[in-house]
Design a protein around this motif. Structure first.
Motif, PDB file in Angstrom:
ATOM      1  N   ASP A  27      29.537 -47.342  30.136  1.00 50.24           N
ATOM      2  CA  ASP A  27      28.217 -48.121  29.392  1.00 50.24           C
ATOM      3  C   ASP A  27      28.089 -47.290  28.145  1.00 50.24           C
ATOM      4  O   ASP A  27      27.796 -47.800  27.114  1.00 50.24           O
ATOM      5  CB  ASP A  27      26.925 -48.173  30.094  1.00 50.24           C
ATOM      6  CG  ASP A  27      27.118 -49.264  31.168  1.00 50.24           C
ATOM      7  OD1 ASP A  27      27.914 -50.415  30.967  1.00 50.24           O
ATOM      8  OD2 ASP A  27      26.407 -49.464  32.300  1.00 50.24           O
ATOM      9  N   THR A  68      18.744 -46.726  30.057  1.00 46.98           N
ATOM     10  CA  THR A  68      17.777 -46.948  28.784  1.00 46.98           C
ATOM     11  C   THR A  68      17.822 -45.329  28.282  1.00 46.98           C
ATOM     12  O   THR A  68      18.135 -45.346  26.975  1.00 46.98           O
ATOM     13  CB  THR A  68      16.551 -47.623  28.834  1.00 46.98           C
ATOM     14  OG1 THR A  68      16.632 -48.780  29.629  1.00 46.98           O
ATOM     15  CG2 THR A  68      15.853 -47.802  27.683  1.00 46.98           C
ATOM     16  N   HIS A 136      21.224 -56.705  24.686  1.00 46.38           N
ATOM     17  CA  HIS A 136      20.783 -57.714  25.712  1.00 46.38           C
ATOM     18  C   HIS A 136      21.878 -58.208  26.531  1.00 46.38           C
ATOM     19  O   HIS A 136      21.488 -58.308  27.760  1.00 46.38           O
ATOM     20  CB  HIS A 136      19.916 -58.598  24.877  1.00 46.38           C
ATOM     21  CG  HIS A 136      19.368 -59.772  25.550  1.00 46.38           C
ATOM     22  ND1 HIS A 136      18.238 -59.765  26.384  1.00 46.38           N
ATOM     23  CD2 HIS A 136      19.632 -61.238  25.735  1.00 46.38           C
ATOM     24  CE1 HIS A 136      17.846 -60.634  26.998  1.00 46.38           C
ATOM     25  NE2 HIS A 136      18.666 -61.623  26.804  1.00 46.38           N
ATOM     26  N   ALA A 137      23.039 -58.732  25.895  1.00 48.65           N
ATOM     27  CA  ALA A 137      23.914 -59.523  26.531  1.00 48.65           C
ATOM     28  C   ALA A 137      24.735 -58.735  27.500  1.00 48.65           C
ATOM     29  O   ALA A 137      24.965 -59.057  28.673  1.00 48.65           O
ATOM     30  CB  ALA A 137      24.588 -60.497  25.421  1.00 48.65           C
ATOM     31  N   LYS A 138      25.469 -57.647  26.852  1.00 48.39           N
ATOM     32  CA  LYS A 138      26.551 -56.866  27.785  1.00 48.39           C
ATOM     33  C   LYS A 138      25.796 -55.979  28.383  1.00 48.39           C
ATOM     34  O   LYS A 138      26.211 -55.769  29.801  1.00 48.39           O
ATOM     35  CB  LYS A 138      27.260 -55.997  26.352  1.00 48.39           C
ATOM     36  CG  LYS A 138      28.167 -55.043  26.821  1.00 48.39           C
ATOM     37  CD  LYS A 138      29.368 -55.717  27.500  1.00 48.39           C
ATOM     38  CE  LYS A 138      30.297 -54.657  28.041  1.00 48.39           C
ATOM     39  NZ  LYS A 138      31.093 -55.128  28.832  1.00 48.39           N
ATOM     40  N   TYR A 139      24.740 -55.312  28.222  1.00 48.43           N
ATOM     41  CA  TYR A 139      24.183 -54.205  29.198  1.00 48.43           C
ATOM     42  C   TYR A 139      22.966 -54.851  29.946  1.00 48.43           C
ATOM     43  O   TYR A 139      22.144 -54.239  30.794  1.00 48.43           O
ATOM     44  CB  TYR A 139      23.512 -53.087  28.258  1.00 48.43           C
ATOM     45  CG  TYR A 139      24.807 -52.334  27.675  1.00 48.43           C
ATOM     46  CD1 TYR A 139      25.644 -51.550  28.253  1.00 48.43           C
ATOM     47  CD2 TYR A 139      24.972 -52.400  26.235  1.00 48.43           C
ATOM     48  CE1 TYR A 139      26.871 -50.740  27.850  1.00 48.43           C
ATOM     49  CE2 TYR A 139      26.072 -51.997  25.743  1.00 48.43           C
ATOM     50  CZ  TYR A 139      26.824 -51.060  26.362  1.00 48.43           C
ATOM     51  OH  TYR A 139      27.854 -50.392  26.111  1.00 48.43           O
ATOM     52  N   GLN A 140      22.354 -56.176  29.532  1.00 51.97           N
ATOM     53  CA  GLN A 140      21.295 -56.975  30.232  1.00 51.97           C
ATOM     54  C   GLN A 140      20.153 -56.172  30.481  1.00 51.97           C
ATOM     55  O   GLN A 140      19.330 -56.011  31.212  1.00 51.97           O
ATOM     56  CB  GLN A 140      21.949 -57.256  31.394  1.00 51.97           C
ATOM     57  CG  GLN A 140      23.203 -58.049  31.687  1.00 51.97           C
ATOM     58  CD  GLN A 140      23.715 -58.522  32.981  1.00 51.97           C
ATOM     59  OE1 GLN A 140      23.058 -57.966  34.056  1.00 51.97           O
ATOM     60  NE2 GLN A 140      24.741 -59.340  33.129  1.00 51.97           N
ATOM     61  N   LEU A 141      19.669 -55.445  29.167  1.00 50.38           N
ATOM     62  CA  LEU A 141      18.289 -54.849  28.896  1.00 50.38           C
ATOM     63  C   LEU A 141      17.322 -55.761  28.839  1.00 50.38           C
ATOM     64  O   LEU A 141      17.495 -56.655  28.152  1.00 50.38           O
ATOM     65  CB  LEU A 141      18.454 -53.757  28.042  1.00 50.38           C
ATOM     66  CG  LEU A 141      19.392 -52.677  28.317  1.00 50.38           C
ATOM     67  CD1 LEU A 141      19.509 -51.599  27.101  1.00 50.38           C
ATOM     68  CD2 LEU A 141      19.270 -51.723  29.616  1.00 50.38           C
ATOM     69  N   SER A 142      16.251 -55.346  29.200  1.00 44.88           N
ATOM     70  CA  SER A 142      15.243 -56.351  28.950  1.00 44.88           C
ATOM     71  C   SER A 142      14.672 -56.221  27.302  1.00 44.88           C
ATOM     72  O   SER A 142      14.984 -55.124  27.035  1.00 44.88           O
ATOM     73  CB  SER A 142      14.022 -55.976  29.731  1.00 44.88           C
ATOM     74  OG  SER A 142      13.378 -54.800  29.529  1.00 44.88           O
ATOM     75  N   GLU A 182      25.809 -66.758  24.903  1.00 46.44           N
ATOM     76  CA  GLU A 182      25.169 -65.350  25.310  1.00 46.44           C
ATOM     77  C   GLU A 182      26.147 -65.304  26.768  1.00 46.44           C
ATOM     78  O   GLU A 182      26.305 -64.209  26.983  1.00 46.44           O
ATOM     79  CB  GLU A 182      23.687 -65.703  25.716  1.00 46.44           C
ATOM     80  CG  GLU A 182      23.060 -64.319  26.363  1.00 46.44           C
ATOM     81  CD  GLU A 182      21.886 -64.445  26.478  1.00 46.44           C
ATOM     82  OE1 GLU A 182      21.279 -63.348  27.507  1.00 46.44           O
ATOM     83  OE2 GLU A 182      20.818 -65.182  26.172  1.00 46.44           O
ATOM     84  N   THR A 183      26.055 -66.202  27.451  1.00 48.22           N
ATOM     85  CA  THR A 183      26.901 -66.141  28.773  1.00 48.22           C
ATOM     86  C   THR A 183      28.301 -65.651  28.672  1.00 48.22           C
ATOM     87  O   THR A 183      28.842 -64.732  29.444  1.00 48.22           O
ATOM     88  CB  THR A 183      26.866 -67.309  29.814  1.00 48.22           C
ATOM     89  OG1 THR A 183      27.486 -68.313  28.840  1.00 48.22           O
ATOM     90  CG2 THR A 183      25.279 -67.471  30.011  1.00 48.22           C
ATOM     91  N   VAL A 186      28.825 -61.657  28.284  1.00 48.02           N
ATOM     92  CA  VAL A 186      28.663 -60.745  29.475  1.00 48.02           C
ATOM     93  C   VAL A 186      29.987 -60.481  29.982  1.00 48.02           C
ATOM     94  O   VAL A 186      30.933 -61.223  30.085  1.00 48.02           O
ATOM     95  CB  VAL A 186      27.580 -61.336  30.338  1.00 48.02           C
ATOM     96  CG1 VAL A 186      27.372 -60.247  31.565  1.00 48.02           C
ATOM     97  CG2 VAL A 186      26.326 -61.410  29.722  1.00 48.02           C
TER      98      VAL A 186
END
Length: 186
Positions: A27, A68, A136-142, A182-183, A186
């Motif tokens: 990552d 993060t 947001h999309a790749k690392y799925q962070l809020s 977006e999907t 990922v």
């Protein structure tokens, strides 16, 4: 939640560092690559990020996830690296020098990913939009975690995500409004 114990330790040992690198190494490298668009620089930045985490583990207060925290370190090092005269000289020399003949596993993976039309379009977005969308999309962070890394308000993160999705939708031929592009990221 796996590495949250880091906020309670004063000094990291080699085993802890190796565990962090095994768990978050890809990552960190990927994020450095997205910021610099250069594999060699991403290698250096990822290494520096883990060195900084090792040296400054006391700075981890547990206010965000370890992931993060590491991505924020990576971002700061990447920007410092790109601002340096050394980076500019090496990058310009790299453009004029011979091309590499052998590929690592990471290079093969990213060449495959770069062939994906969606990723090519993501790379055409302005840096601020691209970075927000990737986090947001790749690392799925809020939204909150992205705001923390980028040091911007959550509303700005939401606005950048909306704008990035809109631009991608237009360049990809008008995907539906639900954000199906977006999907695919990922």
């Amino acid at each position: 939640m796996r590495h949250e114990y880091l906020r309670y330790i004063e000094k990291m040992d080699q085993v802890m560092l190796e565990d962090l690198m095994a768990h978050y190494g890809q990552d960190v490298w990927n994020y450095a690559y997205f910021l610099t668009k250069n594999r060699m620089h991403a290698d250096d930045i990822a290494q520096d990020a883990f060195i900084q985490a090792y040296r400054h583990v006391r700075s981890f207060r547990g206010e965000s996830s370890v992931k993060t925290w590491l991505l924020r370190i990576t971002r700061n090092i990447s920007f410092n690296y790109m601002k340096s005269a050394f980076f500019r000289k090496v990058f310009l020399m790299g453009l004029a020098g011979p091309k590499e003949t052998s590929r690592s596993a990471e290079e093969a993976y990213f060449e495959k990913e770069a062939a994906n039309e969606v990723w090519r379009r993501v790379f055409t977005l302005p840096a601020k939009l691209r970075e927000t969308l990737v986090l947001h999309a790749k690392y799925q962070l809020s939204i909150q975690e992205i705001a923390n890394i980028l040091q911007i308000p959550e509303g700005t993160v939401k606005s950048r995500l909306f704008t990035a999705r809109q631009r991608l939708s237009k360049t990809l031929g008008g995907a539906d409004e639900s954000g199906t592009e977006e999907t695919r990221l990922v």
